[in-house]
Write an enzyme that holds these catalytic residues in place. Sequence first.
Site, PDB file in Angstrom:
ATOM      1  CD1 TRP A 355       0.990  -0.209   2.913  1.00  0.00           C
ATOM      2  CD2 TRP A 355      -0.794   0.883   3.691  1.00  0.00           C
ATOM      3  NE1 TRP A 355       1.266   0.147   4.207  1.00  0.00           N
ATOM      4  CE2 TRP A 355       0.189   0.817   4.714  1.00  0.00           C
ATOM      5  CE3 TRP A 355      -2.001   1.513   3.966  1.00  0.00           C
ATOM      6  CZ2 TRP A 355      -0.005   1.365   5.986  1.00  0.00           C
ATOM      7  CZ3 TRP A 355      -2.195   2.062   5.224  1.00  0.00           C
ATOM      8  CH2 TRP A 355      -1.207   1.985   6.215  1.00  0.00           C
ATOM      9  CG  ASP A 356       4.902   0.780   0.980  1.00  0.00           C
ATOM     10  OD1 ASP A 356       5.696   1.150   1.854  1.00  0.00           O
ATOM     11  OD2 ASP A 356       4.382  -0.345   0.988  1.00  0.00           O
ATOM     12  CD  GLU A 494       1.908  -4.845   8.603  1.00  0.00           C
ATOM     13  OE1 GLU A 494       1.763  -4.980   7.390  1.00  0.00           O
ATOM     14  OE2 GLU A 494       3.036  -4.738   9.151  1.00  0.00           O
ATOM     15  CE  LYS A 614       5.683  -3.813  11.364  1.00  0.00           C
ATOM     16  NZ  LYS A 614       5.540  -4.737  10.210  1.00  0.00           N
ATOM     17  CD  GLN A 615       2.597  -0.057  10.161  1.00  0.00           C
ATOM     18  OE1 GLN A 615       2.871   0.819   9.357  1.00  0.00           O
ATOM     19  NE2 GLN A 615       2.761  -1.340   9.885  1.00  0.00           N
TER      20      GLN A 615
END
Length: 801
Positions: A355-356, A494, A614-615
């Site tokens: 998805w970057d 994630e 995680k983020q």
Amino acid sequence: MTRAWAWSYEGYDAGTERLRESLCVLGNGYFATRGAASEVLGGPAHYPGTYAAGCYNRLTSTVDGHTVENEDMVNLPNWLPLRYRICPAGSAPGPWLSPDHPFLTEHRQTLDLRHGTLTRWSAYEDEAGRRLCVEQCRLVHMGEPHLAALRTCFTADGWSGAVEVESGIDGAVRNAGIARYRDLADQHLTGWETGDERPDTVWLSCRTLDSDIRIALAARTRASAGRDGMPRPQLSALRAFHALVLPVIAGTPAVVEKTVSLYTSRDPAIDSPLHAAVDAVALAPHFRQLRASHRRAWDALWRQARLEVPGEAGAILRLHLFHLLQTLSPHTAELDVGVPARGLHGEAYRGHVFWDELFVLPFLNLHLPQVSRALLDYRYRRLPAACHAAREAGRGGAMYPWQSAGDGREETQQLHLNPRSGHWLPDRSRLQHHVGSAIAYNVWQYGQASGDTEFLHTRGAEMLVQIARFWASAAEWDAALSRYRIRGVVGPDEYHDAYPGTDAAGVDDNAYTNVTAAWVLSRARELCQALPEATRRQLDERLQLDPDEPERWDDIAHRLHVPYHRGVISQFAGYEELAELDWAGYRRRYGDIRRLDRILEAEGDTVNRYQASKQADVLMLGYLFSPAELASLFRLLDCPLDDDIWHATVDHYLHRTSHGSTLSALVHAWVLARVHRPDAWTYCEEALTGDVADVQGGTTAEGIHLGAMAGTLDFVQRGMTGLETRDQALWLDPAPLRELSKFGVRIRYRRHWDIDLRIRAEQVRIAVPASECPPVRVRLRDRSFALAPGTSRRLDLPEDP
């Protein structure tokens, strides 16, 4: 060491060489080559790698008793090899020299960002005191995308004799750049053939095993030593080389030039890759002319993507922009490729597309919109595969894969290795269906920035509608809540891929997933209503669109469930029931806990039990949408969101995030710039230095993080300026940080090229270049005005509300 347009390293350090190789990659959007020395082969300290955009191959491996398939971006034959050794008169040749040899006495290298060249300078001294200085300049041509070149200059210091040189192409390569992949099949090439053409040219051809892509390289080697330096071909099954002996006279430079061409069977307008490669090096000019035309191409590119930020931050941003342009250049617009998460810089993530692009396209939209469109075309060509995947899952519309590569099928591995425990574990990240919303968001934003209604009303509309259909089919009505719910997904975090103590994969009502799904459903309905009648009729016929579907999308968009707990938005339903983690204790025990999931699994625990991310997950909403847009979205959903709730939500997750992704610091910087500006710079600094300092601990050596690099550029371009392109206007809401209070960007907005936007202290200046285009509508918070071409305006920034 950095200068305004240079990235330099003094001395040689084998321990950091792979990191330097990633940061010194040269490329042109068609192919790229890691910054490995031409004298070395792959090994612990070095990994020469060359990757062509979109060149993938599939292999089957046996892992932990399971048969798995993986599709990889292929490491192509190595065109770099050029090694040398001293040949004293009347004596046997000395050892082959390289930076790893003990004869090395001095070494430095400089990446010239302005002109796209890598220059290495080394000095060697043998046992007899003979000193040899070697300067090598390398380029991967930005104007001629199939060409690359090396110019190597040898200078004998205090002696005369000869230097023996071997120059050629090495086909004995594998995908061996990632240690944790080494139990997997890695031989992607087969069918090697070698040959020579004319006295100065050798060639090598091969093909990929499964995808059957034919690859050909040709290398021309010429020396400045006349007939004595004529190259002699040396061919074997996997290698095509030239050998030559170069006379050297003390203090007089002797030069070897190597010009290389690379073609594949994916290229248009050629009869065969081999013929094209051989012809290209035959027609290529000498290095001096190649370098001059290469520089002109880079000059033109820098004019299209100008970003001016002073100081060290500006130097790092320039490096980030350099690597973005090497991965996604104007040549990309001619290719069928997506956005590889690690650039064309290494083999991490297998070169897959995630998805970057969500972090990349917003920058490209305002500089190279033709590249943005090509990247969206990549997604459109894989729309049938996404629709097939949705049908296989019992859904409607299009279910785009979390990881994509060649043909658009799901490439996410079934298992992944925890290197801390050595365990192979189920990989459930394919449940990140929010990738579809990211694609829809990019379609919409591209249309708003470029004004390309032809794309938005055709291919863009098809993608939006099919993604909306997927979300409509995924939403389940819950009578007890009087809300629609989306179950069994994984959010951007994630870490949370299941509820603790259950075998069922995924979590329910991930807030980011549901809110972005509501946005997609609303935009799809809005677009269908806005289409010209003839275009709408064609879309209805092509997609068999039921007249009632848009109304159902609208109903779901208004009533998707967004969970809350204790005054904050919950990451997903049931999040508040998870245990709190002893963050201080884990930091004391482990230091770096970015990959908390691996630490806990190695302890026999699972991160699924804890309120630990995680983020950025919920906070990604503050990255995608301006405060006004986000408030509007929550009103659409009839869910509460005011400053108190949002600030409490930011604070809650800020203290429960391990930042195991380079994207996390970027998103937190973006969000905090609007919520708590004094804390934003800490995260901005980490985002800037993520790859330069390799904050993830060894990951940059496997390939740069393209989304994070592009995101830092967009952080200045849109985050600091509050720049939005919507409702036929440029919206500005500047929120500069003290450390980034002075900068300038030039953007392309629709038919207006080089709109100049500058922030200086408490002022903003916007200038529109002269043209025959209509005025640009500008909204600065509560002010609105039209700026005619050829005029500028300087405005005081209002105080923060």
